[in-house]
Design an enzyme around this catalytic site. Structure first.
Site, PDB file in Angstrom:
ATOM      1  N   ASP A   9      -7.237   6.007  -6.541  1.00  0.00           N
ATOM      2  CA  ASP A   9      -6.183   5.498  -5.668  1.00  0.00           C
ATOM      3  C   ASP A   9      -6.435   3.997  -5.490  1.00  0.00           C
ATOM      4  O   ASP A   9      -7.555   3.514  -5.686  1.00  0.00           O
ATOM      5  CB  ASP A   9      -6.239   6.222  -4.321  1.00  0.00           C
ATOM      6  CG  ASP A   9      -5.252   5.662  -3.327  1.00  0.00           C
ATOM      7  OD1 ASP A   9      -4.050   5.671  -3.620  1.00  0.00           O
ATOM      8  OD2 ASP A   9      -5.704   5.193  -2.260  1.00  0.00           O
ATOM      9  N   ALA A  10      -5.408   3.269  -5.125  1.00  0.00           N
ATOM     10  CA  ALA A  10      -5.538   1.809  -5.021  1.00  0.00           C
ATOM     11  C   ALA A  10      -5.823   1.348  -3.591  1.00  0.00           C
ATOM     12  O   ALA A  10      -6.906   0.835  -3.277  1.00  0.00           O
ATOM     13  CB  ALA A  10      -4.277   1.131  -5.550  1.00  0.00           C
ATOM     14  N   TYR A  11      -4.845   1.535  -2.710  1.00  0.00           N
ATOM     15  CA  TYR A  11      -4.903   0.936  -1.379  1.00  0.00           C
ATOM     16  C   TYR A  11      -5.825   1.720  -0.447  1.00  0.00           C
ATOM     17  O   TYR A  11      -5.623   2.900  -0.194  1.00  0.00           O
ATOM     18  CB  TYR A  11      -3.491   0.844  -0.788  1.00  0.00           C
ATOM     19  CG  TYR A  11      -2.601  -0.046  -1.618  1.00  0.00           C
ATOM     20  CD1 TYR A  11      -2.811  -1.420  -1.667  1.00  0.00           C
ATOM     21  CD2 TYR A  11      -1.583   0.490  -2.399  1.00  0.00           C
ATOM     22  CE1 TYR A  11      -2.022  -2.248  -2.452  1.00  0.00           C
ATOM     23  CE2 TYR A  11      -0.778  -0.333  -3.184  1.00  0.00           C
ATOM     24  CZ  TYR A  11      -1.003  -1.696  -3.204  1.00  0.00           C
ATOM     25  OH  TYR A  11      -0.217  -2.500  -3.989  1.00  0.00           O
ATOM     26  N   ARG A  45      -0.936   0.601   8.375  1.00  0.00           N
ATOM     27  CA  ARG A  45      -1.349   1.562   7.354  1.00  0.00           C
ATOM     28  C   ARG A  45      -0.856   2.965   7.680  1.00  0.00           C
ATOM     29  O   ARG A  45      -0.372   3.693   6.801  1.00  0.00           O
ATOM     30  CB  ARG A  45      -2.871   1.556   7.229  1.00  0.00           C
ATOM     31  CG  ARG A  45      -3.432   2.547   6.230  1.00  0.00           C
ATOM     32  CD  ARG A  45      -2.893   2.297   4.840  1.00  0.00           C
ATOM     33  NE  ARG A  45      -3.596   3.116   3.847  1.00  0.00           N
ATOM     34  CZ  ARG A  45      -3.156   3.303   2.615  1.00  0.00           C
ATOM     35  NH1 ARG A  45      -2.013   2.753   2.211  1.00  0.00           N
ATOM     36  NH2 ARG A  45      -3.850   4.048   1.761  1.00  0.00           N
ATOM     37  N   SER A 122      -1.313   5.400  -8.105  1.00  0.00           N
ATOM     38  CA  SER A 122      -1.001   4.891  -6.767  1.00  0.00           C
ATOM     39  C   SER A 122       0.461   5.062  -6.399  1.00  0.00           C
ATOM     40  O   SER A 122       1.344   5.074  -7.258  1.00  0.00           O
ATOM     41  CB  SER A 122      -1.358   3.397  -6.704  1.00  0.00           C
ATOM     42  OG  SER A 122      -0.963   2.812  -5.486  1.00  0.00           O
ATOM     43  N   ASN A 123       0.691   5.157  -5.079  1.00  0.00           N
ATOM     44  CA  ASN A 123       2.048   5.073  -4.546  1.00  0.00           C
ATOM     45  C   ASN A 123       2.642   3.680  -4.712  1.00  0.00           C
ATOM     46  O   ASN A 123       3.851   3.504  -4.582  1.00  0.00           O
ATOM     47  CB  ASN A 123       2.046   5.411  -3.053  1.00  0.00           C
ATOM     48  CG  ASN A 123       1.999   6.898  -2.778  1.00  0.00           C
ATOM     49  OD1 ASN A 123       2.347   7.715  -3.620  1.00  0.00           O
ATOM     50  ND2 ASN A 123       1.556   7.267  -1.579  1.00  0.00           N
TER      51      ASN A 123
END
Length: 228
Positions: A9-11, A45, A122-123
């Protein structure tokens, strides 16, 4: 089965999502924001994620940049700072330049040197992810950056996790999936990936049908888990 593919995942996993608010709070002339930035970062977030889930359930997809803006607007209004247009624009600009967590480059380099596939799932929208990857100088350490925009629905929809096998031609058990989101890891475990939850905040495990395969407080243990 041997792990061949490490998916991140990224964030919040590779990129520090609090960095935008923290950086802005340290800039001159932002005393009012500095007094509120931790709460704003937290709510930003939270709302960003909530809006992805709700839009998926409502079948009202939009890209991640829109939910990022919507989440920020909610967070600023909650702290009485929604009238500061310049602050809003500055925070959004900084979101394109998020810092990677300190251990990320060396961890990815170790995986790449061992011959494993590495990628983001990722989203995030492709342009946002491209900006973050380049800003953090990770582009040479990733084989691909996969965005939910290719399937038109946010995680944890199963079709999102399908993208990994479609891209790399691997079985589910060859994949080590790593995320800082407990719900994301639970969904990936249920899907059949081997999983690791990066639990930087030492939160309880989510009460969901599946649980993380492994739990770490940062990413330094990922290469060993992958068999490197």
């Amino acid at each position: 089965m041997t792990i061949t593919t490490c998916i991140f995942d990224a964030y919040g996993t590779l990129f520090d999502v609090a960095a935008a608010a923290r950086t802005a709070a340290a800039e001159p002339g932002r005393a009012a924001f500095a007094a509120h930035w931790p709460k704003i970062a937290q709510n930003w977030r939270l709302k960003q994620l909530q809006y992805t889930w709700l839009r998926a359930v409502m079948d009202r997809h939009t890209d991640f940049w829109q939910v990022t803006q919507d989440g920020l607007d909610w967070a600023l209004e909650a702290e009485g700072l929604d009238g500061d247009a310049e602050l809003r624009e500055r925070l959004l600009q900084l979101y394109w330049e998020l810092e990677a967590f300190a251990e990320v480059p060396a961890m990815l380099r170790t995986l790449k040197d061992a011959g494993l596939n590495t990628a983001i799932l990722s989203n995030g929208s492709p342009d946002m992810l491209d900006g973050a990857v380049k800003s953090a100088a990770l582009d040479g350490l990733l084989d691909d950056v996969l965005s939910v925009e290719d399937v038109g629905i946010f995680k944890p929809a199963e079709v999102v996790y399908d993208m990994v096998g479609n891209r790399f031609g691997c079985t589910r058990t060859e994949v080590l999936f790593v995320s800082s989101n407990g719900w994301d890891v639970a969904a990936a475990t249920g899907y059949g990936f081997r999983t690791a939850w990066v639990n930087r905040a030492s939160e309880p495990v989510d009460r969901l049908p599946a649980r993380p395969g492994h739990i770490f407080n940062d990413l330094t243990g990922i290469p060993a888990l992958a068999g490197v």
